[in-house]
Enzyme design. Structure first.
Site, short mmCIF file in Angstrom:
data_model
loop_
_atom_site.label_atom_id
_atom_site.label_comp_id
_atom_site.label_asym_id
_atom_site.label_seq_id
_atom_site.Cartn_x
_atom_site.Cartn_y
_atom_site.Cartn_z
N GLU A 62 -13.86 0.35 11.36
CA GLU A 62 -15.05 -0.13 10.64
C GLU A 62 -15.51 -1.48 11.18
OE1 GLU A 62 -17.43 0.36 7.80
OE2 GLU A 62 -16.97 2.29 8.67
N LEU A 84 -0.43 -2.41 4.57
CA LEU A 84 -1.38 -1.31 4.41
C LEU A 84 -2.20 -1.46 3.13
CD1 LEU A 84 0.95 1.69 5.40
CD2 LEU A 84 -0.22 0.05 6.86
N TYR A 110 -16.41 -4.46 3.45
CA TYR A 110 -15.07 -4.00 3.85
C TYR A 110 -14.81 -4.32 5.33
CZ TYR A 110 -11.43 -0.75 5.40
OH TYR A 110 -10.31 -0.20 5.97
N LYS A 148 -12.03 -6.86 6.90
CA LYS A 148 -11.02 -6.40 7.87
C LYS A 148 -11.09 -7.25 9.15
CE LYS A 148 -8.60 -2.96 6.14
NZ LYS A 148 -7.14 -3.03 6.00
N GLN A 191 -2.30 6.80 1.02
CA GLN A 191 -2.03 7.88 2.00
C GLN A 191 -1.05 7.43 3.08
OE1 GLN A 191 -4.98 10.57 4.47
NE2 GLN A 191 -4.79 8.62 5.54
N GLY A 219 0.82 -1.22 0.00
CA GLY A 219 0.00 0.00 0.00
C GLY A 219 0.85 1.26 0.00
N ALA A 250 -4.91 -2.56 0.53
CA ALA A 250 -6.31 -3.01 0.65
C ALA A 250 -7.16 -2.24 -0.36
CB ALA A 250 -6.86 -2.70 2.05
N HIS A 289 -8.30 8.47 9.72
CA HIS A 289 -7.23 9.46 9.75
C HIS A 289 -7.04 10.02 8.35
CE1 HIS A 289 -5.66 5.35 9.60
NE2 HIS A 289 -4.77 5.81 8.71
N SER A 325 -9.15 -1.93 11.31
CA SER A 325 -9.95 -0.70 11.14
C SER A 325 -11.09 -0.59 12.14
CB SER A 325 -10.53 -0.70 9.73
OG SER A 325 -11.56 0.26 9.63
#
Ligand code: NAP
Ligand code: G4F
Length: 318
Positions: A125, A78, A147, A151, A12, A8, A80, A177, A123
């Site tokens: 989530e 990271l 998602y 996770k 970001q 990843g 995904a 974030h 996460s």
């Protein structure tokens, strides 16, 4: 010199983590995928210290090869499909990459070198329809999207490899974030980038979905430091990383529009297309464990984050 491999890397967090590890004198490798991925050139230009290696979370042998070539001390997973809204349209793809991708990487580590330390990007989530407020490491999961479900699988498999094979595998349960590097599909960046375009006369309004959803929003530059700290502990563990404060999408709009002297009510339109089949109404994390054990605390406030993102988008769009 310590060596890290980041999946990843074009995202970001990959960029902030690579910068942070580089500042700590790590040799940084980044996994990139695709035969003509336009993001790769940008990474080469902006982060020349990163060594890029080809691989894909869908392809087991490419992960084994990446580990054999780079021989990392630490792996940060990271990579995904990270956009929750997309996960209802591509549930199988999300299961393959965001869920099973974790297991492919854990298996590769088990095969190549069990001593490699592993970080999994779990996460908030996973808490979904929250069972308690605020959410801690002990709060049961109730994911509300493909998602979040993928996770949760990756999370439990990370715990499982830690317990079954004595691997140093950690989950960082990170709450939302953001930063000027956030993808334009996420609500914060969609808001700040559109504000810049409105201010410059490029567009007239902003269409959003659920304005009442509440999130615990922090700054990505702070959060990647927690990822690294987790892998420096004596024992592997799981940690919630959050600010402990929650705000609605509406509040984000009020503050962001207000920063450029506009009233969000004059520009924001509610469009049913952006509502989700099932919503996560409220997230707010308790990161006392990370504070106590890792000495981690966030440094950027919600207000500072919103202003930082609006100012960066004004500069970008000018
Ligand atoms: P992001 O900007 O969407 O980046 C996702 C990365 O995953 C991209 O570099 C993408 O690479 C890569 N990727 C996608 N499919 C892949 C595959 N098949 N094989 C290898 N790499 C693949 O996400 P982020 O915000 O940096 O988040 C980083 C991680 O933390 C993600 O796992 C996300 O789910 C998780 N997370 C994020 C937050 C948050 O608020 N940001 C909170 C909790 C957890 P391409 O350039 O090739 O597409
Ligand atoms: O910015 P979002 O798309 O982020 P979401 O769904 O919270 O997911 C992010 O944070 C997770 C951690 O909790 C990560 F795991 C995940 O990878 C990702 O980084 O949406 C935030 C909220 C949602 O409630 C959504 O319904 O904003 C609401 N929203 C309202 N209008 C919108 C919009 N979201 C988007 N993306 N676009 C809208 O127009």
């Amino acid at each position: 010199m310590r060596t890290a491999l980041i999946t990843g890397i074009t995202g970001q967090d990959g960029q902030y983590l690579a910068e942070h590890l580089n500042s700590l004198n790590y040799k940084v490798y980044g996994l990139v995928r695709g035969q003509n991925n336009p993001k790769i050139e940008k990474i080469k230009q902006n982060f020349p210290f990163i060594d890029l290696i080809e691989g894909d979370l869908l392809d087991q042998s490419s992960l084994v090869a990446a580990l054999e070539v780079t021989q990392p001390h630490e792996v940060y997973n990271l990579g995904a499909i990270s956009f929750v809204a997309l996960s209802w349209n591509q549930p199988v793809n999300v299961g393959e990459i965001t869920g099973l991708g974790v297991v492919r990487l854990l298996e590769a580590i088990k095969l190549v070198n069990k001593k490699i330390k592993f970080y999994q990007a779990s996460s908030s989530e996973m808490f979904g329809k929250v069972r308690e407020v605020p959410q801690t490491e002990e709060t049961p999961f109730h994911p509300r999207s493909p998602y979040g479900s993928a996770k949760a699988y990756g999370h439990y498999m990370t715990v499982n490899y830690r317990e079954s094979y004595e691997m140093f595998a950690c989950n960082g349960i990170l709450f939302n974030h953001e930063s000027p590097r956030r993808g334009l599909e996420f609500v914060t960046r969609k808001i700040t980038n559109t504000i810049a375009k409105i201010k410059l006369g490029k567009v007239n309004d902003l269409s959003l979905g659920n304005l009442e959803a509440k999130r615990d929003w922090g700054y990505a530059g702070d959060y990647v430091k927690a990822m690294h700290l987790m892998l420096q502990e004596d024992k592997p563990d799981d940690y919630v990383i959050a600010t402990g404060k929650t705000h609605s999408v509406k509040e984000f709009c009020e503050l962001a529009f207000g920063h450029v002297g506009l009233d969000y009510k004059d520009y924001v339109k509610v469009d049913p297309r952006f509502f989700r089949p099932a919503e996560v109404d409220l997230l707010v994390g308790d990161s006392s464990k990370a504070k106590k054990k890792l000495g981690w605390t966030p440094s950027v406030t919600f207000e500072e984050l919103v202003k930082m993102m609006v100012d960066a988008d004004l500069a970008l769009e000018a």
